[in-house]
Design an enzyme around this catalytic site. Structure first.
Site, PDB file in Angstrom:
ATOM      1  N   LYS A  69     -12.249  -5.038  -3.110  1.00 47.01           N
ATOM      2  CA  LYS A  69     -13.436  -4.177  -3.189  1.00 47.01           C
ATOM      3  C   LYS A  69     -13.063  -2.806  -3.706  1.00 47.01           C
ATOM      4  O   LYS A  69     -13.792  -2.188  -4.445  1.00 47.01           O
ATOM      5  CB  LYS A  69     -14.054  -3.982  -1.799  1.00 47.01           C
ATOM      6  CG  LYS A  69     -14.754  -5.180  -1.233  1.00 47.01           C
ATOM      7  CD  LYS A  69     -15.551  -4.745   0.003  1.00 47.01           C
ATOM      8  CE  LYS A  69     -15.237  -5.636   1.185  1.00 47.01           C
ATOM      9  NZ  LYS A  69     -14.077  -5.241   1.967  1.00 47.01           N
TER      10      LYS A  69
ATOM     11  N   LYS B  58       0.834  -1.215   0.000  1.00 47.16           N
ATOM     12  CA  LYS B  58       0.000   0.000   0.000  1.00 47.16           C
ATOM     13  C   LYS B  58       0.861   1.254   0.000  1.00 47.16           C
ATOM     14  O   LYS B  58       0.528   2.235  -0.656  1.00 47.16           O
ATOM     15  CB  LYS B  58      -0.974  -0.021   1.176  1.00 47.16           C
ATOM     16  CG  LYS B  58      -2.012  -1.117   0.978  1.00 47.16           C
ATOM     17  CD  LYS B  58      -3.317  -0.918   1.685  1.00 47.16           C
ATOM     18  CE  LYS B  58      -4.332  -1.920   1.154  1.00 47.16           C
ATOM     19  NZ  LYS B  58      -5.423  -2.234   1.988  1.00 47.16           N
TER      20      LYS B  58
ATOM     21  N   LYS C  31      -4.871  -9.637  -5.947  1.00 51.08           N
ATOM     22  CA  LYS C  31      -6.063 -10.275  -5.371  1.00 51.08           C
ATOM     23  C   LYS C  31      -7.323  -9.521  -5.794  1.00 51.08           C
ATOM     24  O   LYS C  31      -7.266  -8.331  -6.120  1.00 51.08           O
ATOM     25  CB  LYS C  31      -5.955 -10.343  -3.846  1.00 51.08           C
ATOM     26  CG  LYS C  31      -6.078  -9.023  -3.135  1.00 51.08           C
ATOM     27  CD  LYS C  31      -6.308  -9.258  -1.634  1.00 51.08           C
ATOM     28  CE  LYS C  31      -6.767  -7.961  -0.988  1.00 51.08           C
ATOM     29  NZ  LYS C  31      -7.366  -8.094   0.305  1.00 51.08           N
TER      30      LYS C  31
HETATM   31  N1  AQP Z   1      -9.218 -11.894  -2.865  1.00 45.74           N
HETATM   32  C1  AQP Z   1      -9.470 -12.493  -1.724  1.00 45.74           C
HETATM   33  N2  AQP Z   1      -9.396 -13.843  -1.638  1.00 45.74           N
HETATM   34  C2  AQP Z   1      -9.677 -14.481  -0.463  1.00 45.74           C
HETATM   35  N3  AQP Z   1     -10.041 -13.816   0.669  1.00 45.74           N
HETATM   36  C3  AQP Z   1     -10.120 -12.469   0.611  1.00 45.74           C
HETATM   37  N4  AQP Z   1     -10.449 -11.530   1.512  1.00 45.74           N
HETATM   38  C4  AQP Z   1     -10.385 -10.311   0.959  1.00 45.74           C
HETATM   39  N5  AQP Z   1     -10.013 -10.407  -0.327  1.00 45.74           N
HETATM   40  C5  AQP Z   1      -9.834 -11.734  -0.574  1.00 45.74           C
HETATM   41  C6  AQP Z   1     -10.839 -11.839   2.891  1.00 45.74           C
HETATM   42  O1  AQP Z   1     -12.074 -11.162   3.143  1.00 45.74           O
HETATM   43  C7  AQP Z   1     -12.127 -10.814   4.524  1.00 45.74           C
HETATM   44  C8  AQP Z   1     -12.614  -9.396   4.678  1.00 45.74           C
HETATM   45  O2  AQP Z   1     -11.743  -8.510   4.002  1.00 45.74           O
HETATM   46  P1  AQP Z   1     -11.745  -6.956   4.320  1.00 45.74           P
HETATM   47  O3  AQP Z   1     -13.081  -6.388   4.133  1.00 45.74           O
HETATM   48  O4  AQP Z   1     -11.151  -6.726   5.652  1.00 45.74           O
HETATM   49  O5  AQP Z   1     -10.841  -6.279   3.280  1.00 45.74           O
HETATM   50  P2  AQP Z   1      -9.551  -6.677   2.537  1.00 45.74           P
HETATM   51  O6  AQP Z   1      -8.888  -7.886   3.075  1.00 45.74           O
HETATM   52  O7  AQP Z   1      -8.684  -5.473   2.438  1.00 45.74           O
HETATM   53  O8  AQP Z   1     -10.213  -7.051   1.159  1.00 45.74           O
HETATM   54  P3  AQP Z   1     -10.723  -6.148   0.013  1.00 45.74           P
HETATM   55  O9  AQP Z   1     -11.929  -6.769  -0.531  1.00 45.74           O
HETATM   56  O10 AQP Z   1      -9.611  -5.924  -0.916  1.00 45.74           O
HETATM   57  O11 AQP Z   1     -11.172  -4.788   0.674  1.00 45.74           O
HETATM   58  P4  AQP Z   1     -10.634  -3.324   0.485  1.00 45.74           P
HETATM   59  O12 AQP Z   1     -10.557  -3.095  -0.994  1.00 45.74           O
HETATM   60  O13 AQP Z   1     -11.669  -2.501   1.145  1.00 45.74           O
HETATM   61  O14 AQP Z   1      -9.288  -3.223   1.132  1.00 45.74           O
HETATM   62  C9  AQP Z   1     -10.721 -11.028   5.098  1.00 45.74           C
HETATM   63  O15 AQP Z   1     -10.731 -12.199   5.879  1.00 45.74           O
HETATM   64  C10 AQP Z   1      -9.856 -11.226   3.887  1.00 45.74           C
HETATM   65  O16 AQP Z   1      -8.803 -12.137   4.138  1.00 45.74           O
END
Ligand code: AQP
Length: 361
Positions: free
Chosen positions: A228, A143, A225
């Protein structure tokens, strides 16, 4: 519109394929019921990665007699700017979790920012962890690189707040996607350090990762990965996507120039990602999918249709339930406030003990 294909051998059935990692906590904890904690950021409708990596496991864990906390971690979401009010996104996250099968009678669903003890414990833990340890966190490195070293302090200390979230409830098991493995190792390390310095209080939480969907990748860039907040809209399948949107996104998923359906995550990450998604949504193993695709003589273009069909069939009832729930604001607010009241009780009790242990009272 998606045409029904002859690939009916791709039957669906949810499988309980959870693996436990790092069983380095005491026998006592192993034998007692699990205290499960996990969180999700209210940063948009969850995508397939969130669902397969985390939420699907959460639903499965409700089948056992566990004490379960699922937090909508709105403080974590503040680390990036938002156009919409975060509280609106919190309610739609509650609707999604319920639509996926989270049962508020079995699980405590709550909003992180309503419980100030998360922040208090985060401060306490930040006085235990070394900044060099945080500098080595992969997510921080990525990041800060993507923001050209202008990442905010909240992103840097994010894993400490995450440890506080987990440890505040003395969680023994944390179901997450494997992108969180390093943060969970940090949590175990901090728990150990605290226990050594102030006396045993925290269990060292076990990371629960579904071995079959460790990390779901972006459909546009299979080296990142699915996320969102990052990447093109076509890179993720959201749980409220229509059948046509799902079909369109899978049809356009980046693969490669080889037409056979083979599983090679290193050399063919795009195809491997589709196979992994497909396998997670059916009772078929990766090997079964590859050998059956060969028998049927499918190329990757035709195979995408079978993947889309499996995803559409799985997501359709979730989307329908979400659409029903999301308009019932009163119900969602009740679920959240009842969950928050219950979580607060545990948080305050544990925090009072902690204050005394570290000499604040
Ligand atoms: N691509 C992924 N594959 C498997 N697991 C995933 N998780 C997130 N992306 C993947 C799992 O989802 C849970 C919740 O995630 P989060 O909302 O805390 O956000 P994050 O990990 O930062 O995922 P995002 O979707 O990419 O969100 P943003 O864009 O908001 O940062 C966690 O258990 C994570 O492991």
């Amino acid at each position: 519109m998606l045409r029904r294909t002859h690939h009916r051998f791709f039957r669906k059935k949810l499988l309980h394929r959870i693996t436990t990692q790092r069983r380095n906590f005491s026998e006592d904890v192993k034998e007692s019921p699990k205290v499960v904690f996990s969180g999700i950021q209210p940063t948009g409708i969850p995508h397939l990665g969130n669902y397969l990596g985390a939420i699907k496991q959460w639903v499965d864990l409700q089948k056992e007699e566990n004490e379960i906390y699922f937090s909508i971690v709105d403080l974590h979401a503040l680390t990036i700017p938002h156009e919409e009010k975060i509280c609106e996104k919190v309610l739609s996250m509650v609707a999604t979790l319920l639509a996926c099968g989270i049962d508020p009678k079995r699980s405590i669903v709550f909003k992180q920012s309503e419980i100030k003890e998360h922040v208090m414990l985060s401060w306490l833990l930040s006085c235990i962890v070394q900044q060099n340890t945080l500098k080595n966190m992969i997510q921080w490195k990525e990041k800060s690189k993507s923001t050209r070293n202008a990442a905010n302090l909240g992103l840097f200390t994010y894993p400490v707040l995450q440890c506080a979230d987990i440890l505040l409830y003395k969680a023994t098991h944390v179901p997450v996607g494997n992108d969180q493995t390093q943060h969970l190792e940090l949590c175990q390390d901090i728990a150990r350090k605290f226990n050594n310095r102030f006396g045993t209080f925290f269990p060292e939480p076990v990371t629960l990762i579904d071995e079959n969907c460790t990390k779901i990748l972006s459909l546009r860039d299979p080296f990142s990965k699915m996320s969102k907040s990052q990447g093109h809209e076509l890179s993720r399948i959201n749980l409220d996507d229509s059948d046509d949107q799902i079909w369109n996104k899978i049809k356009k998923a980046v693969t490669d120039n080889t037409s056979a359906v083979t599983y090679d995550p290193i050399r063919r990450p795009g195809v491997a990602n589709l196979i992994q998604i497909h396998s997670s949504m059916t009772d078929l193993t990766v090997n079964e999918i590859c050998s059956r695709s060969e028998e049927e003589g499918l190329d990757t273009g035709q195979y995408k249709m079978a993947v889309a069909e499996a995803v559409i069939d799985h997501i359709r009832p979730i989307r329908a339930e979400y659409e029903k729930l999301v308009g019932d604001r009163e119900h969602l607010e009740t679920v959240l406030s009842e969950g928050t009241t219950k979580a607060k009780e545990t948080a305050q009790k544990n925090w009072n003990e902690l204050r005394s242990m570290v000499g604040l009272t």
